[in-house]
Design a protein around this motif. Structure first.
Motif, PDB file in Angstrom:
ATOM      1  N   HIS A   1       0.835  -1.187   0.000  1.00  0.00           N
ATOM      2  CA  HIS A   1       0.000   0.000   0.000  1.00  0.00           C
ATOM      3  C   HIS A   1       0.872   1.240   0.000  1.00  0.00           C
ATOM      4  CE1 HIS A   1       0.746  -0.168   4.387  1.00  0.00           C
ATOM      5  NE2 HIS A   1       0.426  -1.447   4.276  1.00  0.00           N
ATOM      6  N   TRP A   2       0.275   2.316  -0.465  1.00  0.00           N
ATOM      7  CA  TRP A   2       0.950   3.608  -0.451  1.00  0.00           C
ATOM      8  C   TRP A   2      -0.107   4.700  -0.439  1.00  0.00           C
ATOM      9  CZ3 TRP A   2       0.836   0.702  -5.023  1.00  0.00           C
ATOM     10  CH2 TRP A   2       0.184   1.279  -6.106  1.00  0.00           C
ATOM     11  N   SER A   3       0.330   5.913  -0.138  1.00  0.00           N
ATOM     12  CA  SER A   3      -0.598   7.041  -0.160  1.00  0.00           C
ATOM     13  C   SER A   3      -0.063   8.116  -1.089  1.00  0.00           C
ATOM     14  CB  SER A   3      -0.812   7.601   1.245  1.00  0.00           C
ATOM     15  OG  SER A   3       0.331   8.288   1.691  1.00  0.00           O
ATOM     16  N   GLY A   4      -0.989   8.946  -1.545  1.00  0.00           N
ATOM     17  CA  GLY A   4      -0.645  10.024  -2.464  1.00  0.00           C
ATOM     18  C   GLY A   4      -0.559   9.530  -3.894  1.00  0.00           C
ATOM     19  N   TYR A   5      -0.383  10.460  -4.790  1.00  0.00           N
ATOM     20  CA  TYR A   5      -0.219  10.125  -6.210  1.00  0.00           C
ATOM     21  C   TYR A   5       1.217   9.661  -6.415  1.00  0.00           C
ATOM     22  CZ  TYR A   5       0.166  10.697 -11.249  1.00  0.00           C
ATOM     23  OH  TYR A   5       0.374  10.486 -12.588  1.00  0.00           O
ATOM     24  N   GLN A   6       1.393   8.380  -6.754  1.00  0.00           N
ATOM     25  CA  GLN A   6       2.710   7.758  -6.888  1.00  0.00           C
ATOM     26  C   GLN A   6       2.835   7.124  -8.273  1.00  0.00           C
ATOM     27  OE1 GLN A   6       5.084   7.845  -4.515  1.00  0.00           O
ATOM     28  NE2 GLN A   6       3.783   8.952  -3.090  1.00  0.00           N
ATOM     29  N   PRO A   7       3.210   7.887  -9.302  1.00  0.00           N
ATOM     30  CA  PRO A   7       3.278   7.344 -10.664  1.00  0.00           C
ATOM     31  C   PRO A   7       4.164   6.100 -10.781  1.00  0.00           C
ATOM     32  CG  PRO A   7       3.591   9.719 -10.703  1.00  0.00           C
ATOM     33  CD  PRO A   7       3.583   9.302  -9.262  1.00  0.00           C
ATOM     34  N   GLY A   8       5.295   6.068 -10.091  1.00  0.00           N
ATOM     35  CA  GLY A   8       6.181   4.908 -10.166  1.00  0.00           C
ATOM     36  C   GLY A   8       5.526   3.655  -9.603  1.00  0.00           C
ATOM     37  N   SER A   9       4.818   3.789  -8.498  1.00  0.00           N
ATOM     38  CA  SER A   9       4.118   2.651  -7.901  1.00  0.00           C
ATOM     39  C   SER A   9       2.975   2.187  -8.804  1.00  0.00           C
ATOM     40  CB  SER A   9       3.577   3.026  -6.524  1.00  0.00           C
ATOM     41  OG  SER A   9       4.635   3.311  -5.640  1.00  0.00           O
TER      42      SER A   9
ATOM     43  N   ALA B   1       0.816  -1.744 -12.628  1.00  0.00           N
ATOM     44  CA  ALA B   1       0.305  -2.062 -13.972  1.00  0.00           C
ATOM     45  C   ALA B   1       1.123  -3.176 -14.619  1.00  0.00           C
ATOM     46  CB  ALA B   1       0.309  -0.814 -14.845  1.00  0.00           C
ATOM     47  N   ARG B   2       2.438  -3.129 -14.459  1.00  0.00           N
ATOM     48  CA  ARG B   2       3.284  -4.203 -15.004  1.00  0.00           C
ATOM     49  C   ARG B   2       2.964  -5.532 -14.330  1.00  0.00           C
ATOM     50  NH1 ARG B   2       7.050  -0.137 -14.972  1.00  0.00           N
ATOM     51  NH2 ARG B   2       7.983  -0.818 -13.012  1.00  0.00           N
ATOM     52  N   PHE B   3       2.810  -5.512 -13.030  1.00  0.00           N
ATOM     53  CA  PHE B   3       2.482  -6.732 -12.303  1.00  0.00           C
ATOM     54  C   PHE B   3       1.111  -7.257 -12.721  1.00  0.00           C
ATOM     55  CE2 PHE B   3       0.647  -8.986  -8.668  1.00  0.00           C
ATOM     56  CZ  PHE B   3       1.594  -9.992  -8.527  1.00  0.00           C
ATOM     57  N   ALA B   4       0.145  -6.344 -12.857  1.00  0.00           N
ATOM     58  CA  ALA B   4      -1.203  -6.742 -13.274  1.00  0.00           C
ATOM     59  C   ALA B   4      -1.175  -7.386 -14.649  1.00  0.00           C
ATOM     60  CB  ALA B   4      -2.131  -5.528 -13.264  1.00  0.00           C
ATOM     61  N   ALA B   5      -0.388  -6.827 -15.563  1.00  0.00           N
ATOM     62  CA  ALA B   5      -0.283  -7.399 -16.910  1.00  0.00           C
ATOM     63  C   ALA B   5       0.346  -8.782 -16.853  1.00  0.00           C
ATOM     64  CB  ALA B   5       0.537  -6.479 -17.808  1.00  0.00           C
TER      65      ALA B   5
END
Length: 101
Positions: free
Chosen positions: A65-73, A78-82
């Motif tokens: 988990h993370w908070s805030g807008y984290q483009p790298g995360s 997205a890579r993991f989901a793919a």
């Protein structure tokens, strides 16, 4: 895998996070902490005071988990989901419906 996004209306960081997830076609369940006391408690229990909170639960690993807008995360998710076949083109993404847990 299940992705939950804890948000509040009017938050720019929440909007940007949802837009990025949509662009990648990552399925997620949306929780509004201003309307859902359980969602607010979840964010609080994780120790966050900034929204959004993205919570990723996978049966094979500890939740991330993370908070805030984290483009790298978001890119990493997205890579993991793919790679794990939960990826769908952005125009087919369905939100508010939990993915298989």
């Amino acid at each position: 895998m299940h992705v939950g996004v804890y948000t509040s209306p009017g938050s720019l960081a929440c909007h940007r996070t949802k837009k990025a997830l949509d662009r990648y076609g990552v399925h997620y369940e949306l929780f509004d902490v201003t309307r859902d006391v359980h969602a607010a408690r979840m964010v609080q229990s994780l120790g966050y005071d900034e929204l959004p909170v993205v919570y990723v639960r996978d049966t094979l690993a500890e939740p991330e988990h993370w908070s805030g807008y984290q483009p790298g995360s978001i890119d990493e998710l997205a890579r993991f989901a793919a790679d794990t076949a939960i990826f769908a083109p952005a125009d087919e993404a369905v939100h508010g419906i939990p993915v298989a847990q």
